[in-house]
Design a protein around this motif. Structure first.
Motif, PDB file in Angstrom:
ATOM      1  N   LYS A 101      -6.703  10.070  -0.043  1.00  0.00           N
ATOM      2  CA  LYS A 101      -7.968  10.552  -0.592  1.00  0.00           C
ATOM      3  C   LYS A 101      -7.679  11.725  -1.516  1.00  0.00           C
ATOM      4  O   LYS A 101      -6.610  12.331  -1.457  1.00  0.00           O
ATOM      5  N   ASN A 108      -4.237   9.418   6.546  1.00  0.00           N
ATOM      6  CA  ASN A 108      -5.592   8.949   6.826  1.00  0.00           C
ATOM      7  C   ASN A 108      -5.565   7.454   7.135  1.00  0.00           C
ATOM      8  O   ASN A 108      -4.899   6.686   6.438  1.00  0.00           O
ATOM      9  N   THR A 109      -6.304   7.050   8.166  1.00  0.00           N
ATOM     10  CA  THR A 109      -6.335   5.632   8.516  1.00  0.00           C
ATOM     11  C   THR A 109      -7.758   5.157   8.754  1.00  0.00           C
ATOM     12  O   THR A 109      -8.618   5.909   9.211  1.00  0.00           O
ATOM     13  N   TYR A 122      -5.928   0.288   7.494  1.00  0.00           N
ATOM     14  CA  TYR A 122      -5.772   0.699   6.104  1.00  0.00           C
ATOM     15  C   TYR A 122      -5.359   2.167   6.106  1.00  0.00           C
ATOM     16  O   TYR A 122      -6.131   3.035   6.511  1.00  0.00           O
ATOM     17  N   GLN A 123      -4.136   2.417   5.682  1.00  0.00           N
ATOM     18  CA  GLN A 123      -3.658   3.796   5.591  1.00  0.00           C
ATOM     19  C   GLN A 123      -3.845   4.227   4.142  1.00  0.00           C
ATOM     20  O   GLN A 123      -3.221   3.673   3.238  1.00  0.00           O
ATOM     21  N   PHE A 124      -4.706   5.214   3.902  1.00  0.00           N
ATOM     22  CA  PHE A 124      -5.154   5.470   2.534  1.00  0.00           C
ATOM     23  C   PHE A 124      -4.985   6.930   2.127  1.00  0.00           C
ATOM     24  O   PHE A 124      -4.904   7.834   2.959  1.00  0.00           O
ATOM     25  N   TYR A 134      -6.270   4.206  -3.152  1.00  0.00           N
ATOM     26  CA  TYR A 134      -5.085   3.402  -2.838  1.00  0.00           C
ATOM     27  C   TYR A 134      -4.833   3.387  -1.336  1.00  0.00           C
ATOM     28  O   TYR A 134      -4.976   4.402  -0.655  1.00  0.00           O
ATOM     29  N   TYR A 135      -4.446   2.218  -0.823  1.00  0.00           N
ATOM     30  CA  TYR A 135      -4.155   2.098   0.600  1.00  0.00           C
ATOM     31  C   TYR A 135      -3.000   1.125   0.830  1.00  0.00           C
ATOM     32  O   TYR A 135      -2.669   0.298  -0.022  1.00  0.00           O
ATOM     33  N   GLU A 136      -2.395   1.265   1.996  1.00  0.00           N
ATOM     34  CA  GLU A 136      -1.460   0.271   2.520  1.00  0.00           C
ATOM     35  C   GLU A 136      -2.163  -0.438   3.664  1.00  0.00           C
ATOM     36  O   GLU A 136      -2.681   0.213   4.571  1.00  0.00           O
ATOM     37  N   GLU A 137      -2.189  -1.753   3.624  1.00  0.00           N
ATOM     38  CA  GLU A 137      -2.853  -2.506   4.686  1.00  0.00           C
ATOM     39  C   GLU A 137      -1.828  -3.051   5.665  1.00  0.00           C
ATOM     40  O   GLU A 137      -0.797  -3.593   5.270  1.00  0.00           O
TER      41      GLU A 137
END
Length: 445
Positions: free
Chosen positions: A300, A260-261, A296-298, A282-285
């Motif tokens: 869910k 998911n982005t 933002y790759q998150f 939680y995400y990777e930016e």
């Protein structure tokens, strides 16, 4: 296309045998209206067949890409004989297994072969599984021996294939190419395998042409460019793209089995993602150039039905009487630490080696708190409170997508370092002030 090339293609693809009956009938009807061919020109017949075939395909809204191998997503099998290392840092294995195609194309130059093994593709993600190998004729140097699983090894391997340029349907997009991240691992001193991940921007046709341009590989200049025609028909309905207005802080959200982005229009503020259950996801930016949107790759949860996107007003380190405050974590399974207002981590596993310490976290909440900086001089301590941090070390965070965990990793080859004695982590205690008035809600289910 020249006639001899066309003949080869028709023979190779066995067009006459593979076309559907309805397509064959329409082709025959069109052929009946063409002039009778001469006895001496079988080439003309082949040419007419090809022209009519292309015409029929265009009427049938089917795309043909000259010179590109056609692959169909949802039909591939991934090579797992080397374990899941090439998957865990990029995507869930069960999802990529269902949404990939075997590519099996390669190109050799300067005695170096680049092979694209498998491809995963949807509106938000492009995954290229690859192999790079040295041949006997190459002048490129073989890999040096380094300690297994060290950060030095990881950096060395990830730098072998740098900066491929991706074009889809003839269009290169800087906002896509800037997101390219690779994770590679060693097979031996002259071969590596890995995965390249790119974040895409949204809508795709069901059939697309993929160009992969590479001019630099294993510290060597050359040409390893390749093309693929990708049929997405079997997996095209699995992704949801939500596009917002240009005035919104959110450009678009892409919900996908491959990841998911969220793309942000707000370059001035970091964002927090909160779901309908009040969980801070939680995400990777990925912060790109000034002209490109931050990504933002998150993750869910299964029951996440809507998102609230909230700008962060201010993020700071907490102090008291001029003294920096700490958030202490005991390095034991199931221990919980609250690093900031909306960042709470639970220890899932701890792996200690003399020169390497790796902590796996289940992220309960996350607001972008910095986790690679700790109490000065006492970031990692033993059970007597003595610091285990020495000069020359490195700290890294990465995401295990297979387990949906955040990983914090320390590495230091200095002789005096012994991370097996690590007992506590002293994070900097942080505060995040959110701009709730500017939050925006997005329904995803």
């Amino acid at each position: 296309m020249k006639e001899h090339e066309l003949r080869k293609r028709i023979k190779r693809e066995k067009i006459q045998e593979q076309m559907p009956e309805s397509t064959r009938k329409r082709m025959d009807d069109l052929l009946d209206g063409l002039p009778e061919e001469t006895k001496r020109s079988k080439i003309h017949r082949i040419w007419k067949n090809a022209v009519v075939f292309v015409a029929v395909l265009s009427l049938s809204t089917v795309t043909v890409f000259a010179g590109a191998k056609l692959i169909t997503l949802g039909t591939g099998k991934l090579d797992t004989k080397h374990g899941s290392r090439q998957y865990q840092r990029s995507v869930k294995l069960n999802e990529i297994q269902k949404n990939n195609a075997k590519a099996g194309i390669s190109r050799t130059d300067q005695g170096i072969t680049l092979r694209i093994d498998n491809v995963g593709l949807d509106e938000g993600n492009l995954l290229l599984y690859y192999t790079v190998s040295l041949n006997k004729t190459t002048t490129a140097e073989k890999l040096e021996k380094v300690k297994k699983d060290s950060l030095q090894e990881r950096w060395n391997l990830n730098s072998i294939w740098l900066g491929p340029q991706i074009s889809i349907d003839g269009k290169a997009n800087d906002e896509v190419n800037e997101t390219g991240v690779t994770e590679a691992y060693r097979i031996n001193n002259h071969k590596i395998k890995g995965v390249y991940r790119f974040n895409l921007t949204g809508k795709l046709k069901k059939k697309v042409k993929l160009d992969i341009k590479t001019n630099y590989l294993w510290d060597t200049k050359g040409d390893w460019s390749m093309q693929l025609a990708v049929d997405r028909s079997k997996v095209a309905k699995k992704t949801k793209v939500i596009i917002r207005s240009k005035k919104s802080i959110v450009d678009r959200v892409i919900i996908s089995p491959l990841g998911n982005t969220l793309r942000s229009n707000d370059k001035k503020h970091d964002l927090v993602i909160r779901d309908n259950k009040g969980r801070y996801l939680y995400y990777e930016e990925k912060t790109n150039s000034e002209k490109s949107k931050d990504i933002y790759q998150f993750f869910k949860h299964t029951h996440t039905r809507s998102l609230e996107i909230i700008p962060v007003k201010k993020q700071s380190v907490v102090t008291k009487n001029g003294k920096v405050q700490k958030a202490v974590l005991n390095l034991k399974k199931n221990e919980i630490v609250k690093v900031s207002d909306h960042t709470k981590l639970k220890v899932a596993d701890v792996k200690k080696q003399k020169h390497n310490l790796r902590i796996y976290f289940k992220v309960l909440d996350y607001d972008g708190a910095i986790l690679t900086d700790g109490l000065e001089g006492r970031f990692i301590v033993d059970n007597k409170g003595r610091s285990l941090i020495k000069d020359g070390g490195s700290i890294d965070t990465w995401t295990d997508y297979e387990k949906e965990q955040l990983v914090l990793e320390f590495y230091n080859a200095f002789k005096g370092v012994d991370y097996t004695k690590a007992a506590k982590i002293n994070f900097l205690k942080q505060k995040a002030v959110l701009n709730e008035k500017q939050k925006q809600k997005i329904e995803i289910k």
